[in-house]
Design a protein around this motif. Sequence first.
Motif, PDB file in Angstrom:
ATOM      1  N   ALA A 123      26.152  49.339  76.597  1.00 20.49           N
ATOM      2  CA  ALA A 123      26.263  49.304  78.122  1.00 20.49           C
ATOM      3  C   ALA A 123      26.978  50.783  78.280  1.00 20.49           C
ATOM      4  CB  ALA A 123      27.361  48.152  78.573  1.00 20.49           C
ATOM      5  N   HIS A 124      27.858  51.283  77.600  1.00 19.64           N
ATOM      6  CA  HIS A 124      28.625  52.477  77.663  1.00 19.64           C
ATOM      7  C   HIS A 124      27.436  53.579  77.574  1.00 19.64           C
ATOM      8  CE1 HIS A 124      31.664  55.850  76.910  1.00 19.64           C
ATOM      9  NE2 HIS A 124      30.705  56.432  76.320  1.00 19.64           N
ATOM     10  N   GLU A 125      26.500  53.281  76.676  1.00 16.62           N
ATOM     11  CA  GLU A 125      25.611  54.540  76.578  1.00 16.62           C
ATOM     12  C   GLU A 125      24.651  54.386  77.676  1.00 16.62           C
ATOM     13  OE1 GLU A 125      25.524  57.037  74.420  1.00 16.62           O
ATOM     14  OE2 GLU A 125      27.344  56.313  73.456  1.00 16.62           O
ATOM     15  N   ILE A 126      24.208  53.069  78.192  1.00 12.71           N
ATOM     16  CA  ILE A 126      23.358  52.995  79.283  1.00 12.71           C
ATOM     17  C   ILE A 126      23.813  53.629  80.451  1.00 12.71           C
ATOM     18  CG2 ILE A 126      22.522  51.419  81.098  1.00 12.71           C
ATOM     19  CD1 ILE A 126      21.963  49.298  78.898  1.00 12.71           C
ATOM     20  N   GLY A 127      25.277  53.751  80.738  1.00 13.40           N
ATOM     21  CA  GLY A 127      26.169  54.500  81.760  1.00 13.40           C
ATOM     22  C   GLY A 127      25.912  55.573  81.558  1.00 13.40           C
ATOM     23  N   HIS A 128      25.821  56.396  80.546  1.00 12.41           N
ATOM     24  CA  HIS A 128      25.450  58.003  80.187  1.00 12.41           C
ATOM     25  C   HIS A 128      24.068  58.246  80.797  1.00 12.41           C
ATOM     26  CE1 HIS A 128      29.145  59.283  78.491  1.00 12.41           C
ATOM     27  NE2 HIS A 128      28.814  58.583  77.321  1.00 12.41           N
ATOM     28  N   VAL A 129      23.333  57.388  80.664  1.00 14.21           N
ATOM     29  CA  VAL A 129      21.685  57.639  80.992  1.00 14.21           C
ATOM     30  C   VAL A 129      21.546  57.393  82.443  1.00 14.21           C
ATOM     31  CG1 VAL A 129      19.305  56.857  80.809  1.00 14.21           C
ATOM     32  CG2 VAL A 129      20.658  56.969  78.714  1.00 14.21           C
ATOM     33  N   SER A 172      30.616  67.399  73.068  1.00 11.02           N
ATOM     34  CA  SER A 172      31.012  66.060  73.602  1.00 11.02           C
ATOM     35  C   SER A 172      30.844  65.840  75.034  1.00 11.02           C
ATOM     36  CB  SER A 172      32.593  66.075  73.394  1.00 11.02           C
ATOM     37  OG  SER A 172      32.952  66.052  72.204  1.00 11.02           O
ATOM     38  N   TYR A 173      30.930  64.815  75.721  1.00  9.72           N
ATOM     39  CA  TYR A 173      30.818  64.457  77.193  1.00  9.72           C
ATOM     40  C   TYR A 173      32.185  65.090  77.520  1.00  9.72           C
ATOM     41  CZ  TYR A 173      26.565  61.864  76.703  1.00  9.72           C
ATOM     42  OH  TYR A 173      25.212  61.172  76.332  1.00  9.72           O
ATOM     43  N   SER A 174      32.251  65.214  78.921  1.00  7.16           N
ATOM     44  CA  SER A 174      33.389  65.540  79.438  1.00  7.16           C
ATOM     45  C   SER A 174      34.449  64.318  79.569  1.00  7.16           C
ATOM     46  CB  SER A 174      33.279  66.339  81.038  1.00  7.16           C
ATOM     47  OG  SER A 174      32.973  65.170  82.037  1.00  7.16           O
ATOM     48  N   GLN A 195      33.028  62.092  82.292  1.00 10.45           N
ATOM     49  CA  GLN A 195      31.994  61.494  82.198  1.00 10.45           C
ATOM     50  C   GLN A 195      32.298  60.164  81.185  1.00 10.45           C
ATOM     51  OE1 GLN A 195      29.665  64.793  80.457  1.00 10.45           O
ATOM     52  NE2 GLN A 195      28.562  65.006  82.280  1.00 10.45           N
ATOM     53  N   GLU A 196      33.215  60.327  80.166  1.00  8.50           N
ATOM     54  CA  GLU A 196      33.454  59.238  79.308  1.00  8.50           C
ATOM     55  C   GLU A 196      33.969  58.069  80.236  1.00  8.50           C
ATOM     56  OE1 GLU A 196      32.583  58.783  76.567  1.00  8.50           O
ATOM     57  OE2 GLU A 196      31.756  60.274  76.146  1.00  8.50           O
ATOM     58  N   ASN A 197      34.935  58.258  81.220  1.00  5.04           N
ATOM     59  CA  ASN A 197      35.376  57.366  82.087  1.00  5.04           C
ATOM     60  C   ASN A 197      34.535  56.562  82.923  1.00  5.04           C
ATOM     61  OD1 ASN A 197      38.166  57.736  81.007  1.00  5.04           O
ATOM     62  ND2 ASN A 197      38.956  59.186  82.926  1.00  5.04           N
ATOM     63  N   THR A 225      33.238  61.800  68.860  1.00  2.90           N
ATOM     64  CA  THR A 225      32.897  62.390  70.264  1.00  2.90           C
ATOM     65  C   THR A 225      33.439  61.295  71.229  1.00  2.90           C
ATOM     66  OG1 THR A 225      30.774  61.246  69.921  1.00  2.90           O
ATOM     67  CG2 THR A 225      30.656  63.351  69.819  1.00  2.90           C
ATOM     68  N   HIS A 226      34.151  60.410  70.989  1.00  2.31           N
ATOM     69  CA  HIS A 226      34.504  59.170  71.825  1.00  2.31           C
ATOM     70  C   HIS A 226      36.272  58.960  71.110  1.00  2.31           C
ATOM     71  CE1 HIS A 226      30.376  58.806  72.574  1.00  2.31           C
ATOM     72  NE2 HIS A 226      30.733  58.253  73.710  1.00  2.31           N
ATOM     73  N   PRO A 227      36.999  59.880  71.523  1.00  2.00           N
ATOM     74  CA  PRO A 227      38.297  59.439  71.191  1.00  2.00           C
ATOM     75  C   PRO A 227      39.134  58.066  71.753  1.00  2.00           C
ATOM     76  CG  PRO A 227      38.035  61.669  72.366  1.00  2.00           C
ATOM     77  CD  PRO A 227      36.865  61.104  72.189  1.00  2.00           C
TER      78      PRO A 227
HETATM   79 ZN   LIG Z   1      30.223  58.270  75.750  1.00  2.00          ZN
END
Ligand SMILES: [Zn+2]
Length: 350
Positions: free
Chosen positions: A230-236, A280-282, A285-287, A329-331
Amino acid sequence: MGSDCPTITGVWHPPRSSRAVPSRFTTADGMATVTDAEGEAALATGAVDGLAISARVGAVPRRITFEDGSVFETEDNDAIDRWLGALYGRRAGLVHRLERFHPRLVLFVVLVALLCVGLYRYALPVTVEAAVALTPPAAPRLMSQGVLSSLDKAVLSPSRLEEARRAAITEEFRALAALTPEGADAFELNFREGGIIGPNAFALPDGTIILTDELVRLAQGEDAVLGVLAHEIGHVVHEHSLRRLYRAAGVTALIMFIGGDVGSGVEEVLVQGSGLLTLSYSRAQENEADRYSVELMAKAGREPTGLARLFEVLRDRYDDVSGNDFLSTHPATPDRIEDIRRHAQEVEGR
Ligand SMILES: [Zn+2]
């Protein structure tokens, strides 16, 4: 004539040669001449205007370069300065040019450096946004296929997860994706063995999501796996993947601009697609993707904190963050996990 040079002794180097011939330098009527030490044979002649005269740097020998490429060199800096000083009155331009050369070079270097910083900080984000807006619908698919096929060659191998497990995760993934405005068909889940990238998941701009066997085996329960998906779907959905790809391309273009050529290392990173994984994403973007995961999971009636649970498992398993796994990439910082939990409470309380 007052501006003519007295005879200065030194050595003369023929064009493209380090051979040093003892010689004399003198000028008359705007013409400069180098003769041998006896003052008999002329070695080089040229208009004073056409000479390149090095600036004075302490006691470093002065170099006077003729248009034919030959060089007269002398340690008699004072004589050169006196001659240039006499010329100054009539040929202000020449001396002016000599004196201004160094500050101008420094200024030029500073300006180039500022331009590069400016391009990176301001022009690159704007260019990335413009590229995202102008991207034709077919482009993300082509880019993603390119990246995935190079990753398949360099990093990934076919999944060895049991067929039934893959089918079950795919079905649940499609149920999640069906709840997005884009619909289930906008996304495609691919299983791979991660190898050096270990437990990992990532999204490509066209909605292709790659999930490694290692992550599935490590996650305790399907909700942890689905939370990551779901997190990756969010990135897309938020076009982070597209921006990340353009950013990588932009950085390369910037390196080309500065260096005039791409180092083979940079080229390799991009060609192999691993640039996409290490970039990495910013934080923002991660949030955004974390919150998207919480909301989508809640909407699907699943555990909204599935992602947080996966972070905890990964963190306990790999207490030092190293290598190429999802954590690099996802601390999984404590406040990140806390944010996910807090947002889950907000969503559930609605
Ligand atoms: Zn991410």
